[in-house]
Scaffold this motif. Structure first.
Motif, PDB file in Angstrom:
ATOM      1  N   THR A  21      22.436  37.401  25.760  1.00 35.29           N
ATOM      2  CA  THR A  21      23.067  37.688  24.467  1.00 35.29           C
ATOM      3  C   THR A  21      24.573  37.856  24.657  1.00 35.29           C
ATOM      4  OG1 THR A  21      22.986  40.110  24.582  1.00 35.29           O
ATOM      5  CG2 THR A  21      20.991  38.982  23.825  1.00 35.29           C
ATOM      6  N   LYS A  22      25.288  37.750  23.543  1.00 35.93           N
ATOM      7  CA  LYS A  22      26.738  37.941  23.590  1.00 35.93           C
ATOM      8  C   LYS A  22      27.096  39.351  24.043  1.00 35.93           C
ATOM      9  CE  LYS A  22      27.756  34.537  19.985  1.00 35.93           C
ATOM     10  NZ  LYS A  22      28.279  34.342  18.603  1.00 35.93           N
ATOM     11  N   LEU A  23      26.254  40.335  23.669  1.00 42.43           N
ATOM     12  CA  LEU A  23      26.535  41.723  24.041  1.00 42.43           C
ATOM     13  C   LEU A  23      26.465  41.914  25.548  1.00 42.43           C
ATOM     14  CD1 LEU A  23      25.773  44.978  22.384  1.00 42.43           C
ATOM     15  CD2 LEU A  23      24.776  44.699  24.642  1.00 42.43           C
ATOM     16  N   PHE A  24      25.499  41.285  26.197  1.00 41.07           N
ATOM     17  CA  PHE A  24      25.387  41.414  27.649  1.00 41.07           C
ATOM     18  C   PHE A  24      26.689  40.954  28.313  1.00 41.07           C
ATOM     19  CE2 PHE A  24      20.474  40.793  27.552  1.00 41.07           C
ATOM     20  CZ  PHE A  24      20.340  42.075  27.055  1.00 41.07           C
ATOM     21  N   GLU A  25      27.255  39.891  27.774  1.00 45.35           N
ATOM     22  CA  GLU A  25      28.493  39.346  28.341  1.00 45.35           C
ATOM     23  C   GLU A  25      29.683  40.258  28.046  1.00 45.35           C
ATOM     24  OE1 GLU A  25      31.230  35.286  27.949  1.00 45.35           O
ATOM     25  OE2 GLU A  25      29.161  35.298  27.206  1.00 45.35           O
ATOM     26  N   SER A  26      29.784  40.714  26.807  1.00 42.78           N
ATOM     27  CA  SER A  26      30.955  41.525  26.440  1.00 42.78           C
ATOM     28  C   SER A  26      30.929  42.921  27.057  1.00 42.78           C
ATOM     29  CB  SER A  26      31.042  41.644  24.911  1.00 42.78           C
ATOM     30  OG  SER A  26      29.929  42.355  24.395  1.00 42.78           O
ATOM     31  N   GLU A  27      29.720  43.474  27.280  1.00 47.56           N
ATOM     32  CA  GLU A  27      29.599  44.826  27.823  1.00 47.56           C
ATOM     33  C   GLU A  27      29.399  44.849  29.334  1.00 47.56           C
ATOM     34  OE1 GLU A  27      30.065  47.676  26.360  1.00 47.56           O
ATOM     35  OE2 GLU A  27      30.354  46.883  24.344  1.00 47.56           O
ATOM     36  N   GLY A  28      29.443  43.692  29.970  1.00 49.29           N
ATOM     37  CA  GLY A  28      29.381  43.641  31.434  1.00 49.29           C
ATOM     38  C   GLY A  28      27.997  43.825  32.016  1.00 49.29           C
ATOM     39  N   PHE A  29      26.941  43.451  31.291  1.00 52.13           N
ATOM     40  CA  PHE A  29      25.582  43.517  31.836  1.00 52.13           C
ATOM     41  C   PHE A  29      25.348  42.317  32.759  1.00 52.13           C
ATOM     42  CE2 PHE A  29      25.109  46.547  28.526  1.00 52.13           C
ATOM     43  CZ  PHE A  29      23.951  47.295  28.776  1.00 52.13           C
ATOM     44  N   GLU A  30      24.680  42.573  33.870  1.00 52.08           N
ATOM     45  CA  GLU A  30      24.323  41.472  34.769  1.00 52.08           C
ATOM     46  C   GLU A  30      22.804  41.391  34.937  1.00 52.08           C
ATOM     47  OE1 GLU A  30      24.990  41.974  39.063  1.00 52.08           O
ATOM     48  OE2 GLU A  30      25.899  43.927  38.579  1.00 52.08           O
ATOM     49  N   ARG A  31      22.328  40.227  35.286  1.00 49.11           N
ATOM     50  CA  ARG A  31      20.889  39.971  35.401  1.00 49.11           C
ATOM     51  C   ARG A  31      20.454  40.206  36.847  1.00 49.11           C
ATOM     52  NH1 ARG A  31      17.381  35.066  35.872  1.00 49.11           N
ATOM     53  NH2 ARG A  31      15.569  35.364  34.502  1.00 49.11           N
ATOM     54  N   LYS A  32      19.382  41.030  37.018  1.00 44.58           N
ATOM     55  CA  LYS A  32      18.858  41.329  38.350  1.00 44.58           C
ATOM     56  C   LYS A  32      17.345  41.185  38.355  1.00 44.58           C
ATOM     57  CE  LYS A  32      22.429  44.602  39.849  1.00 44.58           C
ATOM     58  NZ  LYS A  32      22.651  45.909  40.524  1.00 44.58           N
ATOM     59  N   GLN A  33      16.761  41.242  39.536  1.00 46.72           N
ATOM     60  CA  GLN A  33      15.299  41.208  39.671  1.00 46.72           C
ATOM     61  C   GLN A  33      14.830  42.524  40.281  1.00 46.72           C
ATOM     62  OE1 GLN A  33      13.707  37.935  41.985  1.00 46.72           O
ATOM     63  NE2 GLN A  33      11.712  38.086  40.963  1.00 46.72           N
ATOM     64  N   CYS A  34      13.830  43.148  39.632  1.00 40.68           N
ATOM     65  CA  CYS A  34      13.339  44.454  40.077  1.00 40.68           C
ATOM     66  C   CYS A  34      12.758  44.353  41.481  1.00 40.68           C
ATOM     67  CB  CYS A  34      12.283  44.974  39.098  1.00 40.68           C
ATOM     68  SG  CYS A  34      11.628  46.599  39.541  1.00 40.68           S
ATOM     69  N   SER A  35      13.143  45.305  42.325  1.00 40.42           N
ATOM     70  CA  SER A  35      12.685  45.278  43.720  1.00 40.42           C
ATOM     71  C   SER A  35      11.223  45.696  43.866  1.00 40.42           C
ATOM     72  CB  SER A  35      13.567  46.204  44.573  1.00 40.42           C
ATOM     73  OG  SER A  35      13.496  47.539  44.093  1.00 40.42           O
ATOM     74  N   ILE A  36      10.608  46.250  42.812  1.00 41.73           N
ATOM     75  CA  ILE A  36       9.202  46.660  42.881  1.00 41.73           C
ATOM     76  C   ILE A  36       8.292  45.657  42.175  1.00 41.73           C
ATOM     77  CG2 ILE A  36       7.498  48.407  42.185  1.00 41.73           C
ATOM     78  CD1 ILE A  36       9.601  50.532  42.601  1.00 41.73           C
TER      79      ILE A  36
END
Length: 894
Positions: A21-36
Motif C-alpha cells: 500500500t501507499k502507506l507502507f511506503e510513506s511510513e517506512g514499513f518494510e516486508r519481512k518473513q516471520c522467523s517462526i
C-alpha cells in the motif's frame, strides 16, 4: 483444488499487487518473513523478526494501572472516527441469521449483507461505505473462553465495509490508511509496534476469496482487513466485477487493548464481574493472576480443565498447583459466566431458544456449563442480575436489547430445573464409567450430552470429586457443539417422473384467483400433464395443492419444479401436445385451504403477542380439513396459553382484518418489515411476495414472505379459528393443530353431535350433559392415566427389544399393531437408548412415524419419504411431513 496455503503463496509472489500500500511506503514499513511461522509481514520496526501472532509472543499491552473505558463509551469514540471519515453508522442485525438459510447464527459482520440465491452470494446494503456494531456468535472456542483472556462466544464485530469497487466504495490504500489512523489515534499505538501480516480469506467452498492484511500489536490480533476480489465457479477463478472491502474490528479486543486490563473480560464486563465477586464473596487475586495474564497469549486449547498446556504454563511461571486450582481456575470460570450470559441474551432476543436441536443446542450447552461452574466452585450467582447489568450497558448501542427480560428469566429457571433433573442420573452414568476405568472418546462424549445432557465439564467435576483423573479429548467441545452451518438444509430436488427439460415456466393464474382457464398442453405422460398456464396452486409452503378437473379428468395432486407446474390426474390420460383443455378448480377445497393459510398467519402473530417475540413459526401445514403450525417455545404450552392464543387470533378477526399481497424487492421488504418476514424459514429471493394482514385502522398485525393463497377480499370467509390440540414435536417446538372457516363449522357440528350422543347415553338433556357425565369422565380419566402409564412402560420394553434386535446401519423399520401415538412413544424410547438409531414404525393402516436420533446423521422426513414404497409394497405417497428429527403421516398407495 484451491487451498489457502496455495493462494497465499500465489499472492505473495506478486505482493506489490495484492498486499503493498501507499502507506507502507510513506511510513517506512518494510516486508519481512516471520522467523517462526514463515508468514510475510510489514513492519516499521527494522529489528523485528516475528509477525506478532499471539502464539509467538506474550501480551505486551497489559498495564499495571488499567485505564477506565466503558463499552458504550468507547463505541461512541470509535464510531465517530468512522463517521468523520465518511461512513454511515447503521444498526446491528439480529444474531439469528434468518436471511441466510444455510447459517443459524451470524458469525461475521459481512454476513448482514450477504444473500444466498441459487447457490450464489449477492450483497444487499443500504449505505456505502458503512460501519455496523454487529454482535456475532461463534462456538468453536468454548473451552478457551475465560482461559485465554481473549476468546468469546459472543462478540461485537465492528464491521467497516465498502461495496462494489471500483464503481463505488474504496480499496486497499484507503482501507489501510484508515486502519493506521485508527490504531495510532484511537488506540495510541506507535507505528513501530504495529505489524501487518499477509494472509488469505475465503468462503468455505472458495466461492469468494481474496488477500487480507491482519493487524497485530502487543501480541494481539486487533483487526483483519479482507479484500474480497475473486470468485471460483465450475473450476475457474475470475475477478469480481464489484469487489468488497470487509474489515472486521474485534471490538472486545480493541477495548481490552485501550484499557490494558489483565483480560478482555475485565475490560468488557467490569460491572458484571464486580457483582459476581461481591455477591459470592470470591476474592480475585490480581497479583497472582498477573503471572499468567501476559503469558495466556500462548493458550489456545480445546480441553477445558487441567489441560497439559495450562499446567505446564503454570509450572513454568512458578504458580503453585493449589493456587492454580483454587484461585486461577475459579477466576477463569467466573470470566466465562458474563460471556455465556450475553450469548443467551442476544440469542433469545434474536429468536433462538436453548434446546437439543439447531443453534439452540449451543445455547443450552453454555447454560449447563455455567451451572457446572456454579456447582463446582460453590458460586451462588443471580444470573438474571448479570443479564440486567449487561442490558443496561448495551442499550446505548443496541436499542432493542432486553425486550422480553421476563422470558429470559423463565428460560433460566426452566433450564436450571432440567439440569437438576439430569444431574442424578448423569452422576450415576459417570460413576459407572469411573468404576470401569473407562476413558471417554469424542463420540462417547457427544452421545452422553445428546442423550443425557452430560457435559465434558460435568464429567471432569465428578471425576475430581472421586479423586480420579479423566482425560477429556481435545476436540470434546468442538465435537459436541453444533457447527455454524446449521440453518436450513438444501432441499433435494423431488423426482417428478416427467422430463421437464426445455419447458418454460408455467404462467401462474392462481395468484389472480382464477377458478378456471383454457390452457394448452405442453407435455403429457401417463397421469402427468404440463400446461402453458394453470389456475391450480401447486403444493408448497406447507399448503396442499388445489384439486379439480382438466377436461373430464380429476386432478388429485399438483407440484412445481423449477417453475414448471405438473398436474397429476386420478388416472392415466394421454393428452396431445398443443391440445386446448378446460381447467376448473374445486373452489370449495381452495377456500378451505385459503382460510387455513390466512389463519396460520393470525395464529403466528397471536403466539408472538401471547408468548413473546421468540415464538417463531418453525413450520406449518395447511390441508382441507385442518391445519397445524409449529411454534418455538421454551416449555410445553399450557391450556391457558393455548386459550389466549386462540382468543387473540379470533379477536383480530372480530375487530376486522384486511389481507393484501405485494411484490417487493428483498431490500425494501427487509427494511420495512424486518427479518420476521422469514417466519417458517422461508428462503429469501431477490423479489418477495409479502402477505400483509392489517386491522381496520391500518395497524399491521403480520407481514410475511409467503407464496401461498389467502383470503384477500374474502376475509369474512375465515369465520373463526378453533385450536383442537397441541403437543410437543421435539425439544423447543410445540405443534398447534387448528381449524378455521368451514372446517371450524364442521368441527363444532361434530362436537355438538358428540354432546347429544353422550347426553343420550347418560339419559339427560344435552344442556345438562356435563353434570350427568362428570363422574363417569372422572373415572375414565383415572383409567386413562393408568393405561398411559402402562403404555409408557410397554414402549420402553418394546424399544429395548428392538435395540437388541437386528439392525442395518442403525436404521430400524418395523410394523407394529399400535396407533400412531403409541408408535411415536416407542420410537422416542428407541432413540433415547441409542442416539445413533433412526427408526420407522408403521401399522396396518399405514400410519407411520419416523424419528432420527441426534447422532444418527439421518433426516427423519427424508427417511420416511424414501421408504414409503417399501412400506406400502407398491408405489405410494406420504401424506404428512415433519423435520430432520421427527416425521409422521399416512402412507397412501398410488
Amino acid at each position: 483444488m484451491l487451498s489457502k496455503e496455495d493462494l497465499r503463496k500465489d499472492f505473495s509472489k506478486d505482493y506489490k499487487k495484492y498486499y503493498s500500500t501507499k502507506l507502507f511506503e510513506s511510513e517506512g514499513f518494510e516486508r519481512k518473513q516471520c522467523s517462526i511461522c514463515g508468514k510475510y509481514f510489514w513492519t516499521a520496526d527494522h529489528e523485528r523478526t516475528l509477525c506478532g501472532d499471539p502464539s509467538h509472543e506474550p501480551y505486551a499491552f497489559i498495564k499495571g494501572k488499567p485505564a477506565k473505558k466503558s463499552y458504550a463509551g468507547f463505541w461512541k469514540e470509535f464510531s465517530e472516527f468512522f463517521k468523520d471519515n465518511g461512513h454511515e453508522i447503521i444498526e446491528s442485525y439480529p444474531v439469528v441469521s434468518r436471511w441466510r438459510p444455510d447459517l443459524y447464527f451470524v458469525i461475521a459482520g459481512i454476513q448482514d449483507f450477504q444473500r444466498l440465491e441459487n447457490g450464489k452470494i449477492s450483497f444487499e446494503y443500504n449505505a456505502n461505505p458503512l460501519l455496523v456494531p454487529q454482535m456475532c456468535m461463534r462456538f468453536s472456542d468454548v473451552p478457551n473462553v475465560g482461559v485465554s483472556g481473549r476468546h468469546f462466544t459472543s462478540f461485537m464485530m465492528a464491521n467497516q465495509t465498502a461495496f462494489n469497487y471500483p464503481k463505488e466504495g474504496y480499496w486497499r490504500d484507503r482501507t489501510i490508511d484508515l486502519n493506521f489512523k485508527a490504531l495510532t489515534s484511537l488506540l495510541g499505538i506507535k507505528k513501530e509496534e504495529i505489524t501487518y501480516v499477509e494472509d488469505v480469506w475465503a468462503m468455505g467452498d472458495f466461492s469468494e476469496f481474496g488477500p487480507c492484511l491482519e493487524s497485530f500489536s502487543g501480541g494481539l490480533e486487533i483487526v483483519n482487513s479482507v479484500f474480497t476480489q475473486f470468485e471460483y465457479s465450475h473450476g475457474k477463478t475470475s475477478e469480481l466485477d464489484g469487489k468488497v472491502v470487509d474489515v472486521g474490528w474485534g471490538f472486545e479486543r480493541l477495548l481490552w487493548f485501550k484499557t490494558g486490563e489483565q483480560t478482555a473480560y475485565d475490560a468488557v464486563f467490569p460491572k458484571e464481574l464486580g457483582y459476581i465477586y461481591s455477591s459470592t464473596g470470591f476474592k480475585p487475586d490480581r497479583n497472582l493472576y498477573s503471572k499468567i495474564a501476559g503469558a495466556a497469549s500462548a493458550i489456545d486449547v480445546a480441553e477445558e480443565h487441567r489441560s497439559d498446556e495450562e499446567e505446564k504454563l503454570a509450572k513454568k511461571l512458578g504458580i503453585p498447583e493449589k493456587d492454580y486450582i483454587g484461585v486461577i481456575k475459579p477466576m477463569q470460570a467466573i470470566y466465562a459466566v458474563p460471556d455465556h450470559m450475553r450469548s443467551l441474551l442476544f440469542g433469545v432476543s434474536g429468536g433462538a431458544l436453548p434446546s437439543n436441536v439447531g443453534g439452540g443446542y449451543n445455547l443450552r450447552i453454555l447454560l449447563r456449563r455455567i451451572f457446572d461452574f456454579m456447582d463446582r466452585y460453590n458460586l451462588n450467582i443471580d444470573l438474571m442480575k448479570i443479564i440486567e447489568i449487561e442490558v443496561e450497558g448495551l442499550k446505548p448501542i443496541y436499542r432493542n436489547i432486553g425486550e422480553g427480560l421476563e422470558e429470559i428469566g423463565d428460560i433460566i429457571e426452566i433450564e436450571k430445573r432440567r439440569y437438576g433433573e439430569t444431574k442424578a442420573s448423569a452422576r450415576r452414568i459417570v460413576s459407572d464409567m469411573i468404576a470401569k476405568n473407562e476413558q471417554p472418546t469424542s463420540d462417547k462424549l457427544k452421545i452422553l450430552y445428546q442423550s443425557n445432557g452430560i457435559t465434558p465439564d460435568f464429567i471432569s467435576s465428578v471425576a475430581k470429586e472421586k479423586g480420579v483423573e479423566i482425560k477429556i479429548p481435545e476436540d470434546a467441545y468442538s465435537d459436541i457443539m453444533v457447527g455454524d452451518f446449521v440453518g436450513g438444509r438444501k432441499k433435494k430436488d423431488e423426482e417428478i417422473g416427467i422430463d421437464l427439460h426445455g419447458l418454460k415456466p408455467t404462467k401462474k393464474l392462481y395468484y389472480d384467483f382464477a377458478e378456471d382457464s383454457i390452457s394448452t398442453v405442453l407435455k403429457s405422460k401417463g397421469n402427468m400433464v404440463v400446461l402453458d398456464q394453470s389456475p391450480f396452486y401447486p403444493e408448497g409452503g406447507g399448503q396442499e395443492a388445489d384439486h379439480g378437473t382438466i377436461g373430464e379428468e380429476r386432478v388429485v395432486e399438483v407440484k412445481s419444479a423449477n417453475g414448471v407446474i405438473v398436474h397429476f390426474l386420478e388416472k392415466k390420460h394421454e393428452f396431445k401436445d398443443g391440445e386446448k383443455v378446460r381447467c376448473k378448480v374445486n373452489m370449495e377445497r381452495r377456500l378451505r385451504l385459503m382460510a387455513h393459510h390466512t389463519a396460520t398467519h393470525l395464529i403466528s402473530a397471536a403466539a408472538r403477542k401471547v408468548l413473546g417475540q421468540h415464538a417463531w413459526q418453525e413450520g406449518a401445514k395447511k390441508s382441507e380439513d385442518k391445519a397445524h403450525i409449529d411454534i418455538a417455545h421454551y416449555e410445553r404450552l399450557t391450556e391457558k396459553q393455548l386459550r389466549d392464543i386462540e382468543d387473540t387470533a379470533n379477536d383480530f378477526i372480530v375487530r376486522g382484518i384486511k389481507v393484501s399481497m405485494d411484490e417487493m424487492d428483498r431490500k425494501s421488504a427487509e427494511t420495512k418489515f424486518g427479518f420476521s418476514i422469514y417466519q417458517g424459514h422461508g428462503v429469501p429471493a431477490s423479489m418477495l411476495r409479502i402477505v400483509k394482514i392489517n386491522d381496520m385502522k391500518g395497524n399491521l398485525i403480520d407481514a410475511e414472505a409467503c407464496g401461498g393463497l389467502h383470503l384477500a377480499g374474502r376475509e369474512s370467509d375465515i369465520g373463526l379459528i378453533k385450536i383442537i390440540s397441541s403437543y410437543r414435536i421435539h425439544d423447543g417446538i410445540d405443534r398447534i393443530e387448528f381449524v378455521a372457516g368451514k372446517a371450524a363449522v364442521d368441527y363444532i357440528k361434530g362436537i355438538e353431535s358428540q354432546i347429544r350422543r353422550i347426553a343420550d347415553i347418560a339419559g339427560v338433556e344435552p344442556g345438562s350433559a356435563g353434570k350427568g357425565v362428570e363422574d363417569r369422565i372422572k373415572e375414565l380419566r383415572e383409567v386413562k392415566d393408568k393405561y398411559e402409564k402402562l403404555e409408557d412402560e410397554m414402549a420402553k420394553v418394546l424399544a429395548e427389544r428392538m435395540i437388541e434386535g437386528k439392525r442395518e446401519n442403525n436404521t430400524i423399520i418395523a410394523k407394529l399393531d399400535y396407533d400412531r401415538k403409541m408408535l411415536r412413544r416407542i420410537a422416542t424410547e428407541v432413540v433415547k437408548y441409542n442416539s445413533k438409531a433412526a427408526i420407522i414404525l408403521y401399522n396396518g393402516s399405514l400410519d407411520a412415524v419416523a424419528i432420527a436420533g441426534p447422532a444418527s446423521g439421518k433426516n427423519a422426513a427424508e427417511l420416511l419419504k424414501a421408504n414409503a414404497n417399501k412400506i406400502a409394497g407398491r408405489s405410494a405417497a406420504l401424506k404428512g411431513g415433519g423435520s430432520e428429527r421427527i416425521a409422521e403421516g399416512r402412507i397412501e398407495a398410488g
